[in-house]
Every structure is written in C-alpha cells, then in structure tokens.
Motif scaffolding. Structure first.
Motif, PDB file in Angstrom:
ATOM      1  N   PHE A  13       0.770  -1.023   0.038  1.00  0.00           N
ATOM      2  CA  PHE A  13      -0.215   0.038   0.028  1.00  0.00           C
ATOM      3  C   PHE A  13       1.002   1.377  -0.125  1.00  0.00           C
ATOM      4  CE2 PHE A  13      -2.710  -3.307   1.979  1.00  0.00           C
ATOM      5  CZ  PHE A  13      -3.873  -3.052   1.320  1.00  0.00           C
ATOM      6  N   VAL A  14       0.298   2.571  -0.385  1.00  0.00           N
ATOM      7  CA  VAL A  14       1.038   3.670  -0.608  1.00  0.00           C
ATOM      8  C   VAL A  14       0.326   4.762   0.259  1.00  0.00           C
ATOM      9  CG1 VAL A  14       2.208   5.330  -2.115  1.00  0.00           C
ATOM     10  CG2 VAL A  14       2.049   3.145  -2.785  1.00  0.00           C
ATOM     11  N   ILE A  15       1.340   5.243   1.317  1.00  0.00           N
ATOM     12  CA  ILE A  15       0.522   6.320   2.013  1.00  0.00           C
ATOM     13  C   ILE A  15       0.459   7.618   1.255  1.00  0.00           C
ATOM     14  CG2 ILE A  15       0.520   7.488   4.168  1.00  0.00           C
ATOM     15  CD1 ILE A  15      -0.283   4.701   4.532  1.00  0.00           C
ATOM     16  N   VAL A  16      -0.450   8.206   0.921  1.00  0.00           N
ATOM     17  CA  VAL A  16      -0.657   9.639   0.250  1.00  0.00           C
ATOM     18  C   VAL A  16      -0.368  10.603   1.146  1.00  0.00           C
ATOM     19  CG1 VAL A  16      -2.085  10.910  -1.022  1.00  0.00           C
ATOM     20  CG2 VAL A  16      -1.976   8.606  -1.558  1.00  0.00           C
ATOM     21  N   GLY A  17      -0.930  10.850   2.355  1.00  0.00           N
ATOM     22  CA  GLY A  17      -0.850  11.964   3.132  1.00  0.00           C
ATOM     23  C   GLY A  17      -2.014  12.965   2.603  1.00  0.00           C
ATOM     24  N   PHE A  18      -1.678  14.031   2.835  1.00  0.00           N
ATOM     25  CA  PHE A  18      -2.500  15.228   2.344  1.00  0.00           C
ATOM     26  C   PHE A  18      -2.294  15.076   0.812  1.00  0.00           C
ATOM     27  CE2 PHE A  18      -1.191  16.751   6.541  1.00  0.00           C
ATOM     28  CZ  PHE A  18      -2.252  16.734   7.180  1.00  0.00           C
ATOM     29  N   PRO A  19      -3.510  15.093   0.189  1.00  0.00           N
ATOM     30  CA  PRO A  19      -3.568  14.898  -1.451  1.00  0.00           C
ATOM     31  C   PRO A  19      -3.308  16.099  -2.076  1.00  0.00           C
ATOM     32  CG  PRO A  19      -5.708  14.545  -0.716  1.00  0.00           C
ATOM     33  CD  PRO A  19      -4.912  14.448   0.743  1.00  0.00           C
ATOM     34  N   SER A  20      -3.698  17.250  -1.333  1.00  0.00           N
ATOM     35  CA  SER A  20      -3.898  18.525  -1.996  1.00  0.00           C
ATOM     36  C   SER A  20      -2.362  19.205  -1.968  1.00  0.00           C
ATOM     37  CB  SER A  20      -4.778  19.402  -1.808  1.00  0.00           C
ATOM     38  OG  SER A  20      -6.001  18.899  -2.083  1.00  0.00           O
ATOM     39  N   LEU A  21      -1.474  18.676  -1.006  1.00  0.00           N
ATOM     40  CA  LEU A  21      -0.319  19.398  -0.473  1.00  0.00           C
ATOM     41  C   LEU A  21       0.923  19.375  -1.751  1.00  0.00           C
ATOM     42  CD1 LEU A  21       1.110  20.633   1.700  1.00  0.00           C
ATOM     43  CD2 LEU A  21       2.336  18.496   2.308  1.00  0.00           C
ATOM     44  N   GLN A  22       1.328  20.659  -1.840  1.00  0.00           N
ATOM     45  CA  GLN A  22       2.299  20.855  -3.124  1.00  0.00           C
ATOM     46  C   GLN A  22       3.569  20.223  -2.664  1.00  0.00           C
ATOM     47  OE1 GLN A  22       1.383  21.847  -6.029  1.00  0.00           O
ATOM     48  NE2 GLN A  22      -0.788  21.806  -5.313  1.00  0.00           N
ATOM     49  N   SER A  23       4.158  19.879  -3.509  1.00  0.00           N
ATOM     50  CA  SER A  23       5.536  19.069  -3.394  1.00  0.00           C
ATOM     51  C   SER A  23       6.716  19.876  -2.710  1.00  0.00           C
ATOM     52  CB  SER A  23       6.329  18.448  -4.596  1.00  0.00           C
ATOM     53  OG  SER A  23       6.275  19.637  -5.687  1.00  0.00           O
ATOM     54  N   GLU A  24       6.593  21.354  -3.028  1.00  0.00           N
ATOM     55  CA  GLU A  24       7.561  22.238  -2.386  1.00  0.00           C
ATOM     56  C   GLU A  24       7.566  22.570  -1.015  1.00  0.00           C
ATOM     57  OE1 GLU A  24       4.330  25.048  -4.595  1.00  0.00           O
ATOM     58  OE2 GLU A  24       5.506  23.061  -5.116  1.00  0.00           O
ATOM     59  N   TYR A  25       6.283  21.992  -0.319  1.00  0.00           N
ATOM     60  CA  TYR A  25       6.049  22.175   1.173  1.00  0.00           C
ATOM     61  C   TYR A  25       6.238  20.715   1.959  1.00  0.00           C
ATOM     62  CZ  TYR A  25       3.671  26.446  -0.018  1.00  0.00           C
ATOM     63  OH  TYR A  25       3.225  27.541  -0.650  1.00  0.00           O
ATOM     64  N   VAL A  78       4.297   4.580  16.329  1.00  0.00           N
ATOM     65  CA  VAL A  78       3.423   3.552  15.085  1.00  0.00           C
ATOM     66  C   VAL A  78       3.199   4.418  13.884  1.00  0.00           C
ATOM     67  CG1 VAL A  78       1.586   2.326  14.355  1.00  0.00           C
ATOM     68  CG2 VAL A  78       2.963   1.731  16.734  1.00  0.00           C
ATOM     69  N   ALA A  79       2.411   5.660  14.124  1.00  0.00           N
ATOM     70  CA  ALA A  79       1.938   6.533  13.321  1.00  0.00           C
ATOM     71  C   ALA A  79       2.798   7.480  12.338  1.00  0.00           C
ATOM     72  CB  ALA A  79       0.812   7.398  13.972  1.00  0.00           C
ATOM     73  N   LEU A  80       3.769   8.067  13.346  1.00  0.00           N
ATOM     74  CA  LEU A  80       4.537   9.090  12.384  1.00  0.00           C
ATOM     75  C   LEU A  80       5.780   8.836  11.694  1.00  0.00           C
ATOM     76  CD1 LEU A  80       4.443  12.117  15.085  1.00  0.00           C
ATOM     77  CD2 LEU A  80       3.055  11.916  13.010  1.00  0.00           C
ATOM     78  N   PRO A  81       6.701   7.821  11.947  1.00  0.00           N
ATOM     79  CA  PRO A  81       7.829   7.723  11.294  1.00  0.00           C
ATOM     80  C   PRO A  81       7.525   7.346   9.804  1.00  0.00           C
ATOM     81  CG  PRO A  81       7.849   6.444  13.259  1.00  0.00           C
ATOM     82  CD  PRO A  81       6.741   7.030  13.181  1.00  0.00           C
ATOM     83  N   LYS A  82       6.373   6.641   9.445  1.00  0.00           N
ATOM     84  CA  LYS A  82       6.063   6.400   7.751  1.00  0.00           C
ATOM     85  C   LYS A  82       5.929   7.624   7.245  1.00  0.00           C
ATOM     86  CE  LYS A  82       6.744   3.681   5.357  1.00  0.00           C
ATOM     87  NZ  LYS A  82       7.669   3.749   4.259  1.00  0.00           N
ATOM     88  N   LEU A  83       4.929   8.507   8.109  1.00  0.00           N
ATOM     89  CA  LEU A  83       4.422   9.692   7.652  1.00  0.00           C
ATOM     90  C   LEU A  83       5.661  10.721   7.277  1.00  0.00           C
ATOM     91  CD1 LEU A  83       1.931  11.382   6.712  1.00  0.00           C
ATOM     92  CD2 LEU A  83       1.854  12.296   9.134  1.00  0.00           C
ATOM     93  N   ILE A  84       6.431  10.732   8.160  1.00  0.00           N
ATOM     94  CA  ILE A  84       7.769  11.812   8.021  1.00  0.00           C
ATOM     95  C   ILE A  84       8.612  10.970   6.784  1.00  0.00           C
ATOM     96  CG2 ILE A  84       9.948  12.370   9.192  1.00  0.00           C
ATOM     97  CD1 ILE A  84       8.592  11.909  11.908  1.00  0.00           C
ATOM     98  N   ALA A  85       8.759   9.852   6.598  1.00  0.00           N
ATOM     99  CA  ALA A  85       9.452   9.432   5.521  1.00  0.00           C
ATOM    100  C   ALA A  85       8.827   9.704   4.198  1.00  0.00           C
ATOM    101  CB  ALA A  85       9.772   7.769   5.528  1.00  0.00           C
ATOM    102  N   ARG A  86       7.556   9.747   4.311  1.00  0.00           N
ATOM    103  CA  ARG A  86       6.671   9.796   2.926  1.00  0.00           C
ATOM    104  C   ARG A  86       7.132  11.342   2.298  1.00  0.00           C
ATOM    105  NH1 ARG A  86       4.861  11.733  -0.765  1.00  0.00           N
ATOM    106  NH2 ARG A  86       2.688  11.960  -1.652  1.00  0.00           N
ATOM    107  N   TYR A  87       7.291  12.371   3.503  1.00  0.00           N
ATOM    108  CA  TYR A  87       7.396  13.658   3.011  1.00  0.00           C
ATOM    109  C   TYR A  87       8.819  14.071   2.741  1.00  0.00           C
ATOM    110  CZ  TYR A  87       2.437  14.667   3.346  1.00  0.00           C
ATOM    111  OH  TYR A  87       1.009  14.592   3.057  1.00  0.00           O
ATOM    112  N   TRP A  88       9.782  13.270   3.688  1.00  0.00           N
ATOM    113  CA  TRP A  88      11.074  13.635   3.666  1.00  0.00           C
ATOM    114  C   TRP A  88      11.867  12.839   2.290  1.00  0.00           C
ATOM    115  CZ3 TRP A  88      13.063  14.350   9.242  1.00  0.00           C
ATOM    116  CH2 TRP A  88      14.040  15.495   9.245  1.00  0.00           C
ATOM    117  N   TRP A  89      11.534  11.706   2.116  1.00  0.00           N
ATOM    118  CA  TRP A  89      12.217  11.004   0.990  1.00  0.00           C
ATOM    119  C   TRP A  89      11.034  10.390   0.059  1.00  0.00           C
ATOM    120  CZ3 TRP A  89      13.188   9.382   6.372  1.00  0.00           C
ATOM    121  CH2 TRP A  89      14.673   9.936   6.832  1.00  0.00           C
TER     122      TRP A  89
END
Length: 304
Positions: A13-25, A78-89
């Motif tokens: 599965f792929v965690i999308v996070g905020f779908p409308s968030l622009q990549s520069e943020y 449990v919740a945050l590391p993957k979300l951080i990885a989604r937006y960092w890398w």
C-alpha cells in the motif's frame, strides 16, 4: 460475503498523506512532524523516568498516568515515522502485512487510550487493576478488525488517502460491497470510545457536584481549573472522532480528504503532545521533583 474470484492481492500500500499538498512544502511538513514526534516522545519518556526514579510517585494515580504516557509513545511511534518518510524521502510504501500491523497498532493504542481515560475516572485502587487489564483488552477490538481485513479481497487500488493505515481507509480499498464491514467497524469504534466517555461524563458530573459543595472558594477554583483542563483534553480526544466516523451517515456533513486527515491528526497527536506538560505543570509533586532536580542535579534524591 465477497464474491471475488481469481484476483491477485496487492503486495503493498502507498500512504498518500494530504492529497492537495504541493511538493515544495513536503520538507517543511516533514520537519513539522519530526519535531512533533521528538517533542511528544521526549515529554512522555521524561514523565515515565520521573515515575521510575521517584518512589514517592509510585502511587495508583501515577500508574494510570504513566500507562497513558507509554500508550502515547507507542501511538506516535507507530503513526509518525512512515508519514515523515513519505514527505522527507517520498517513501510512502508499506508492505501488505506491515500496513495491517500498523492498522492494528493504531487502533490498539487508540482503544487503549480511551480505556485508560476511563480508568482515571474510577476509584484509584480499582484503576490499577483495570489499567493493567486494559493493555490486554484493547487488543480485542483492534484484533477483530485486523483479522477481518486479512480475509478481504484487495485486488485493485492500493493508495491510502490518509496519514497512516487504518480500518476505514483499508475498507475503502476492498473489492466488492463493504457496507456491512464499515458498519461493523463504526459500531466497534463507537462502543470503545463512547461507553468509556459515558462513565467519564458521569464522574465529572459527580466531581462538579462535589466542587459546588466545597466551603472554600479557593478549593473550588483550584479543583475546577484542574478538571476543566482535563476536560478539554478529553473533548479533543473524543468529539472530533465522532464527526470523522459519522460523516458517511450524514449527507450534509462532508469533509474533504485534507480536512479529514488534518482532523484525524489533530485529535490523534495533540493529546499525546500536551498530556505530559499538563500533568507535570499541574501536579504539585512532579513540579517539586523537577525543582529539586534543577536545584540539586548532583544529588536529586536529597530534599532541598
């Protein structure tokens, strides 16, 4: 029953996070969640350390407080590391079973927090026994949904429009009619959240009645201030959850994916962040211990 044959189950599965968030943020958001995670874990670990090192705090009230701190550490980890990885890398992928594990633990710690808040409203000695019992019972509610998900056919889309794997997001990806399973998940969530809330509200009514009967005006003010603070945290934990879970049942109540994710993160992450500060700053014994540690760091066990 699902009538789906000859399908290939998705492998990740792929965690999308905020779908409308622009990549520069993305990096800015990653830093925000990273700082939030570190602050939450450090604050709660500090509370656990104080409890472990100070025998004077090893009392019934503080046992439930430490249980809540440990549960908060578990949830954010449990919740945050993957979300951080989604937006960092840009790494939002999770293996099928890893996602199910995260789903189980997300709902486990959510159920556990609700049950611990319930025990805080009980007699202190009963609370000790129930707090230990809660760590086991909370697995039942999350375990049922996890077992059901393992038997459902995931044969198509694998993008999760959420900050982490949870039951509702995964059910929306199942092939076939999922209305019965959504209703079951909704009923279980309402039970584990609002049965404890009913007891908490009852206990607060009793406390308010006792406050009004106090002869000392200063005592009434102090007690009411403490209850009001805890009441705000409990309200943040319970009320937004109702709207998120109830949205499909109210046609006029709509939440965009971004608003739903923001609301979910708010009620999931704000209480763990603020709890240690509230309990440390509003508990006289803990404030005294920190004062002693600061004034006499070489020998904090000696009273000043």
């Amino acid at each position: 029953m699902f009538q789906v044959e000859n399908y290939t189950r998705v492998s990740e599965f792929v965690i999308v996070g905020f779908p409308s968030l622009q990549s520069e943020y993305f990096h800015l958001v990653a830093w925000f969640f990273f700082i939030l995670y570190v602050t939450t874990v450090v604050g709660n670990v500090l509370l656990v350390m104080v409890f472990a090192l100070e025998r004077s705090l090893q009392k019934p009230m503080y046992i439930t407080m430490v249980s809540l701190a440990l549960s908060d550490i578990g949830f954010t980890t449990v919740a945050l590391p993957k979300l951080i990885a989604r937006y960092w890398w840009n790494d939002g992928s999770l293996g099928f079973h890893t996602c199910l594990f995260q789903e189980h633990m997300i709902h486990y710690f959510g159920s556990l927090n609700s049950l611990i808040l319930f025990t805080m409203a009980l007699d202190r000695y009963v609370a000790i026994c129930l707090t230990l019992f809660c760590w086991v019972v909370a697995h039942i509610f999350s375990g049922i949904s996890t077992v059901n998900l393992t038997m459902m056919p995931f044969c198509g889309p694998n993008t999760i429009i959420q900050a982490f794997c949870d039951t509702l997001s995964l059910i929306s990806l199942v092939c076939g009619d999922t209305s019965r399973h959504y209703n079951t998940a909704f009923a279980a969530a309402m039970f584990v959240l609002y049965v404890p809330l009913a007891f908490i509200i009852f206990s607060y009514i009793c406390i308010i009645i006792s406050i009004l009967r106090m002869a000392s005006g200063e005592g009434r003010k102090k007690t009411f201030s403490t209850c009001a603070t805890q009441g705000c945290i409990i309200s943040i934990y319970y009320i937004p959850r109702f709207f998120v879970y109830s949205t499909p049942y109210f046609p006029n109540l709509t939440l965009t994916p971004d608003k739903r994710i923001a609301t979910t993160l708010f009620y999931s992450l704000f209480p763990p962040l603020i709890n240690p500060f509230i309990y440390c700053l509003r508990t006289k014994e803990i404030k005294e211990i920190f004062r002693r540690w600061v004034l006499n760091p070489r020998n904090p066990m000696v009273l000043i």
